[in-house]
Design an enzyme around this catalytic site. Structure first.
Site, PDB file in Angstrom:
ATOM      1  N   TYR A 173     -65.465  -1.037 -82.176  1.00  0.00           N
ATOM      2  CA  TYR A 173     -65.425  -0.011 -82.317  1.00  0.00           C
ATOM      3  C   TYR A 173     -64.141   1.258 -82.917  1.00  0.00           C
ATOM      4  O   TYR A 173     -64.132   1.750 -83.568  1.00  0.00           O
ATOM      5  CB  TYR A 173     -66.279   0.147 -80.727  1.00  0.00           C
ATOM      6  CG  TYR A 173     -66.100   1.725 -80.739  1.00  0.00           C
ATOM      7  CD1 TYR A 173     -67.063   3.255 -81.687  1.00  0.00           C
ATOM      8  CD2 TYR A 173     -65.241   2.206 -79.439  1.00  0.00           C
ATOM      9  CE1 TYR A 173     -66.896   3.894 -81.351  1.00  0.00           C
ATOM     10  CE2 TYR A 173     -65.775   3.298 -79.187  1.00  0.00           C
ATOM     11  CZ  TYR A 173     -66.488   5.030 -80.692  1.00  0.00           C
ATOM     12  OH  TYR A 173     -66.157   5.997 -80.088  1.00  0.00           O
TER      13      TYR A 173
ATOM     14  N   THR B 186     -62.727   9.698 -81.423  1.00  0.00           N
ATOM     15  CA  THR B 186     -62.287   9.417 -80.238  1.00  0.00           C
ATOM     16  C   THR B 186     -61.083   9.305 -79.336  1.00  0.00           C
ATOM     17  O   THR B 186     -60.505   8.922 -80.403  1.00  0.00           O
ATOM     18  CB  THR B 186     -63.493   8.125 -79.683  1.00  0.00           C
ATOM     19  OG1 THR B 186     -63.438   7.622 -78.501  1.00  0.00           O
ATOM     20  CG2 THR B 186     -63.093   7.156 -80.646  1.00  0.00           C
ATOM     21  N   ASP B 187     -61.292   9.352 -78.185  1.00  0.00           N
ATOM     22  CA  ASP B 187     -59.566   8.733 -77.532  1.00  0.00           C
ATOM     23  C   ASP B 187     -59.597   7.177 -77.253  1.00  0.00           C
ATOM     24  O   ASP B 187     -58.505   7.319 -76.765  1.00  0.00           O
ATOM     25  CB  ASP B 187     -59.579   9.707 -76.200  1.00  0.00           C
ATOM     26  CG  ASP B 187     -60.742   9.330 -75.240  1.00  0.00           C
ATOM     27  OD1 ASP B 187     -61.658   8.010 -75.250  1.00  0.00           O
ATOM     28  OD2 ASP B 187     -60.154   9.537 -74.566  1.00  0.00           O
ATOM     29  N   GLU B 188     -60.934   6.437 -77.595  1.00  0.00           N
ATOM     30  CA  GLU B 188     -60.515   5.554 -77.704  1.00  0.00           C
ATOM     31  C   GLU B 188     -59.228   4.844 -78.388  1.00  0.00           C
ATOM     32  O   GLU B 188     -58.861   3.506 -78.835  1.00  0.00           O
ATOM     33  CB  GLU B 188     -61.866   4.396 -77.463  1.00  0.00           C
ATOM     34  CG  GLU B 188     -62.786   4.986 -76.583  1.00  0.00           C
ATOM     35  CD  GLU B 188     -63.862   3.772 -75.568  1.00  0.00           C
ATOM     36  OE1 GLU B 188     -63.808   3.120 -76.302  1.00  0.00           O
ATOM     37  OE2 GLU B 188     -64.764   3.946 -75.358  1.00  0.00           O
TER      38      GLU B 188
ATOM     39  N   LYS C 123     -62.661   3.448 -85.890  1.00  0.00           N
ATOM     40  CA  LYS C 123     -62.755   4.516 -85.424  1.00  0.00           C
ATOM     41  C   LYS C 123     -61.257   4.886 -86.203  1.00  0.00           C
ATOM     42  O   LYS C 123     -60.973   6.407 -86.774  1.00  0.00           O
ATOM     43  CB  LYS C 123     -63.003   5.303 -84.287  1.00  0.00           C
ATOM     44  CG  LYS C 123     -65.047   5.425 -83.901  1.00  0.00           C
ATOM     45  CD  LYS C 123     -65.550   6.478 -84.963  1.00  0.00           C
ATOM     46  CE  LYS C 123     -65.110   7.842 -84.212  1.00  0.00           C
ATOM     47  NZ  LYS C 123     -66.054   8.683 -84.939  1.00  0.00           N
TER      48      LYS C 123
END
Length: 293
Positions: free
Chosen positions: A164, A138-140, A168
């Protein structure tokens, strides 16, 4: 016919990927999924109910932390590619239950990498040249964007802010380590926020629609200024297949929709559409339901 293991194939993005691979690319797919709360096998009924597609699809209910069961799946199926999507992905849930995210996203990814490495080492040379392990992230992991910040790129420093995104980010680093240390052919993708069919209802877009339909308060965190890029899920999975086929081993590829919006903007767009499609029974606008929490 390419043979592909997809983990988390009963989830939102995973099921879209399975549908694309089987129905659009005529691939043979083994779907490995634990079937947690966010899984929905009915999203694959279009495949399982059609004999043309059903022969190309197999499902195994497996926890990716069970390395032995995963390795058995590798040995039985003999995949050309692995596309690893299985993950806990909801930020709010990660705040309430961080251990589950570490167990699935970090430990589960290590389990997958170990099984893939054992399988990869058993392959003859010609098969090794084809094999790819795609880790979908994810780009998070890059943190948050302000309104005047440039878009994330593949060289943006990691700056995760939640359990989260931290889990990741950790799984990304593990995937890179298995490539550089053990020679496993790994490629990583980092996508922006997805939306589309079968989206789990606790996410921003579907929950906003549901609350409009029920005329319930539409809860927006803070001032709704958090900005995310939005990506249609079918565009995402098409890109994933291109990456696993053509991506350079060891590289990371960002996938975005070039559609940056704040959470509040998204809510207002949905409310305006709902005003036209399903006007409120008592009059007024759906935007009147927006509350800040």
């Amino acid at each position: 016919m390419k043979k592909i293991i997809v983990t988390g194939g009963a989830g939102f993005i995973g099921s879209a990927l399975v549908r694309y691979l089987v129905m659009k690319q005529s691939c043979s797919v083994l779907n490995i999924d634990k079937l947690t709360y966010a899984a929905n096998l009915s999203s694959l009924d279009v495949i399982t109910s059609d004999p043309v597609y059903a022969d190309k699809y197999t499902f195994r209910q497996v926890d990716i932390n069970d390395t032995a069961a995963v390795l058995k799946a590798f040995e039985d199926f003999e995949p050309d590619y692995v596309m690893h999507l299985a993950a806990e992905s909801h930020v709010d849930r990660s705040i309430d239950s961080p251990d589950e995210f570490i167990q699935t996203n970090v430990n589960g990814t290590v389990s997958m990498l170990n099984a893939a490495l054992a399988y990869y080492r058993s392959l003859p040379t010609d098969k090794k040249e084809i094999f790819q392990f795609l880790h979908v992230s994810t780009d998070e992991v890059y943190g948050s964007l302000s309104s005047d910040d440039p878009a994330f790129t593949e060289v943006t420093p990691y700056d995760p802010r939640s359990p989260y995104s931290s889990s990741k980010a950790s799984s990304d680093h593990m995937a890179r380590a298995w490539h550089h240390t053990y020679g496993l052919p790994v490629v990583i993708s980092n996508c922006s926020n997805n939306y589309g069919p079968y989206h789990f209802p606790e996410k921003l877009i579907p929950i906003t629609i549901i609350r409009c339909l029920n005329e319930e308060p539409i809860q927006i965190y803070g001032e709704g200024k958090n900005i995310r890029d939005w990506l249609y899920v079918d565009d995402h999975v098409e890109a994933l297949y291109e990456i696993v086929r053509r991506g350079r081993v060891g590289e990371c590829y960002n996938i975005g929709g070039e559609a940056e919006r704040s959470n509040l903007e998204i809510a207002h767009v949905i409310c305006s559409a709902m005003d036209e499609l399903v006007p409120r029974s008592g009059g007024g606008k759906y935007a009147d339901l927006i509350t800040f929490v």
